[in-house]
Design a protein around this motif. Structure first.
Motif, PDB file in Angstrom:
ATOM      1  N   ASP A  53      32.687 -15.443 -32.092  1.00  0.00           N
ATOM      2  CA  ASP A  53      32.978 -16.543 -33.026  1.00  0.00           C
ATOM      3  C   ASP A  53      33.691 -15.827 -34.282  1.00  0.00           C
ATOM      4  N   GLY A  54      34.440 -16.725 -35.064  1.00  0.00           N
ATOM      5  CA  GLY A  54      34.931 -16.190 -36.163  1.00  0.00           C
ATOM      6  C   GLY A  54      36.313 -15.730 -36.161  1.00  0.00           C
ATOM      7  N   HIS A  55      37.083 -15.992 -35.116  1.00  0.00           N
ATOM      8  CA  HIS A  55      38.396 -15.409 -35.026  1.00  0.00           C
ATOM      9  C   HIS A  55      39.417 -16.553 -34.914  1.00  0.00           C
ATOM     10  N   THR A  56      39.386 -17.868 -35.118  1.00  0.00           N
ATOM     11  CA  THR A  56      40.038 -18.707 -34.848  1.00  0.00           C
ATOM     12  C   THR A  56      40.975 -18.870 -36.119  1.00  0.00           C
ATOM     13  N   GLY A  57      42.350 -18.920 -35.721  1.00  0.00           N
ATOM     14  CA  GLY A  57      43.348 -19.135 -36.755  1.00  0.00           C
ATOM     15  C   GLY A  57      43.843 -17.696 -37.234  1.00  0.00           C
ATOM     16  N   LYS A  58      42.989 -16.696 -37.054  1.00  0.00           N
ATOM     17  CA  LYS A  58      43.185 -15.535 -37.490  1.00  0.00           C
ATOM     18  C   LYS A  58      44.383 -14.678 -36.793  1.00  0.00           C
ATOM     19  N   VAL A  59      45.174 -13.788 -37.713  1.00  0.00           N
ATOM     20  CA  VAL A  59      46.143 -12.917 -37.256  1.00  0.00           C
ATOM     21  C   VAL A  59      46.161 -11.606 -37.257  1.00  0.00           C
ATOM     22  N   TYR A  60      45.610 -10.750 -36.182  1.00  0.00           N
ATOM     23  CA  TYR A  60      45.354  -9.191 -36.407  1.00  0.00           C
ATOM     24  C   TYR A  60      46.713  -8.538 -36.154  1.00  0.00           C
ATOM     25  N   GLU A  61      47.159  -7.433 -36.904  1.00  0.00           N
ATOM     26  CA  GLU A  61      48.054  -6.562 -36.694  1.00  0.00           C
ATOM     27  C   GLU A  61      47.312  -5.373 -36.162  1.00  0.00           C
ATOM     28  N   LEU A  62      47.668  -4.973 -34.697  1.00  0.00           N
ATOM     29  CA  LEU A  62      46.787  -3.847 -34.262  1.00  0.00           C
ATOM     30  C   LEU A  62      47.809  -2.872 -34.200  1.00  0.00           C
ATOM     31  N   GLY A  63      47.047  -1.553 -34.469  1.00  0.00           N
ATOM     32  CA  GLY A  63      47.625  -0.359 -34.200  1.00  0.00           C
ATOM     33  C   GLY A  63      46.524   0.748 -34.166  1.00  0.00           C
ATOM     34  N   GLY A  64      46.887   2.133 -33.748  1.00  0.00           N
ATOM     35  CA  GLY A  64      46.194   3.180 -33.714  1.00  0.00           C
ATOM     36  C   GLY A  64      45.922   3.587 -35.054  1.00  0.00           C
ATOM     37  N   ASP A  65      44.841   4.247 -35.571  1.00  0.00           N
ATOM     38  CA  ASP A  65      44.307   4.832 -36.651  1.00  0.00           C
ATOM     39  C   ASP A  65      45.426   6.098 -37.124  1.00  0.00           C
ATOM     40  N   GLU A  66      45.617   6.733 -36.212  1.00  0.00           N
ATOM     41  CA  GLU A  66      46.454   8.155 -36.428  1.00  0.00           C
ATOM     42  C   GLU A  66      47.911   7.612 -36.206  1.00  0.00           C
ATOM     43  N   ALA A  67      48.717   6.879 -37.131  1.00  0.00           N
ATOM     44  CA  ALA A  67      50.315   6.936 -36.907  1.00  0.00           C
ATOM     45  C   ALA A  67      50.917   8.548 -36.918  1.00  0.00           C
ATOM     46  N   PHE A  68      52.077   8.436 -36.046  1.00  0.00           N
ATOM     47  CA  PHE A  68      52.649   9.653 -36.010  1.00  0.00           C
ATOM     48  C   PHE A  68      54.301   9.442 -35.700  1.00  0.00           C
ATOM     49  N   THR A  69      54.960  10.428 -35.902  1.00  0.00           N
ATOM     50  CA  THR A  69      56.495  10.544 -35.638  1.00  0.00           C
ATOM     51  C   THR A  69      56.463  11.114 -34.278  1.00  0.00           C
ATOM     52  N   LEU A  70      57.651  10.856 -33.769  1.00  0.00           N
ATOM     53  CA  LEU A  70      57.930  11.765 -32.605  1.00  0.00           C
ATOM     54  C   LEU A  70      57.963  13.170 -32.809  1.00  0.00           C
ATOM     55  N   THR A  71      58.264  13.814 -33.850  1.00  0.00           N
ATOM     56  CA  THR A  71      58.458  15.086 -34.110  1.00  0.00           C
ATOM     57  C   THR A  71      56.940  15.574 -33.821  1.00  0.00           C
ATOM     58  N   GLU A  72      55.930  14.787 -34.374  1.00  0.00           N
ATOM     59  CA  GLU A  72      54.638  15.091 -34.451  1.00  0.00           C
ATOM     60  C   GLU A  72      53.897  14.814 -33.134  1.00  0.00           C
ATOM     61  N   LEU A  73      54.407  13.888 -32.294  1.00  0.00           N
ATOM     62  CA  LEU A  73      54.148  13.911 -31.055  1.00  0.00           C
ATOM     63  C   LEU A  73      54.294  15.199 -30.275  1.00  0.00           C
ATOM     64  N   ALA A  74      55.609  15.389 -30.261  1.00  0.00           N
ATOM     65  CA  ALA A  74      55.984  16.616 -29.563  1.00  0.00           C
ATOM     66  C   ALA A  74      55.279  17.864 -29.950  1.00  0.00           C
ATOM     67  N   ALA A  75      54.916  17.837 -31.006  1.00  0.00           N
ATOM     68  CA  ALA A  75      54.009  19.161 -31.705  1.00  0.00           C
ATOM     69  C   ALA A  75      52.563  18.942 -31.188  1.00  0.00           C
ATOM     70  N   ALA A  76      51.910  17.790 -30.744  1.00  0.00           N
ATOM     71  CA  ALA A  76      50.424  17.580 -30.345  1.00  0.00           C
ATOM     72  C   ALA A  76      50.897  17.768 -28.929  1.00  0.00           C
ATOM     73  N   ILE A  77      51.973  17.522 -27.963  1.00  0.00           N
ATOM     74  CA  ILE A  77      52.202  17.950 -26.549  1.00  0.00           C
ATOM     75  C   ILE A  77      52.079  19.378 -26.630  1.00  0.00           C
ATOM     76  N   SER A  78      52.868  20.221 -27.529  1.00  0.00           N
ATOM     77  CA  SER A  78      53.017  21.427 -27.535  1.00  0.00           C
ATOM     78  C   SER A  78      51.478  22.035 -27.608  1.00  0.00           C
ATOM     79  N   ALA A  79      50.719  21.551 -28.610  1.00  0.00           N
ATOM     80  CA  ALA A  79      49.441  22.212 -28.587  1.00  0.00           C
ATOM     81  C   ALA A  79      48.523  21.851 -27.515  1.00  0.00           C
TER      82      ALA A  79
END
Length: 151
Positions: A53-79
């Protein structure tokens, strides 16, 4: 209630074989921040709002806690892989040609190129914390999603 899901980490982890083969993440995002999360994280949030209960009429902006750029994503893949992966930033038109050459369906190419342009303007970034609060735990990090996809 409205759940406004951000970008999905699987949009990147599904491409890991091609990224590793080519040695690059390609896109047209510049240094825009992306707050991507996994499908499982978004599904957990949907389950919460549909069963509590308690969600009627609410709007939630959902996204991950750890934002990244694609440069940072490439570095994470490298690691994670030990292989040097670079981010190659290009114009939206050049990115669209890469997508077309890769066999992406013609009707999807402009959608993906436009999404990258939106990311370059931080339109896929949120620091609302809504997803974390709804699921009651930290969201899956890009590094965790990459590691899971490599298994």
């Amino acid at each position: 209630m409205s759940l406004r899901n951000g970008w999905y980490l699987e949009n990147y982890t599904a491409q890991l074989p091609q990224v590793l083969e080519g040695g690059a993440v390609v896109g047209a995002t510049g240094q825009g921040k992306i707050s991507a999360a996994t499908r499982a994280d978004y599904a957990d949030a949907a389950a919460v709002v549909l069963t509590a209960d308690g969600h009627t009429g609410k709007v939630y902006e959902l996204g991950g806690d750890e934002a990244f750029t694609l440069t940072e994503l490439a570095a994470a893949i490298s690691a994670a892989t030990g292989k040097q992966i670079e981010y190659v930033d290009m114009t939206a038109d050049a990115f669209a040609r890469v997508l077309t050459d890769a066999g992406v369906p013609a009707e999807l190419v402009p959608v993906l190129a436009d999404a990258d342009l939106a990311m370059s303007r931080d339109e896929m970034f949120t620091d609302s914390g809504d997803l974390r609060r709804l699921i009651g735990r930290p969201t899956t990090t890009p590094a965790e999603a990459i590691a899971a996809a490599l298994r």
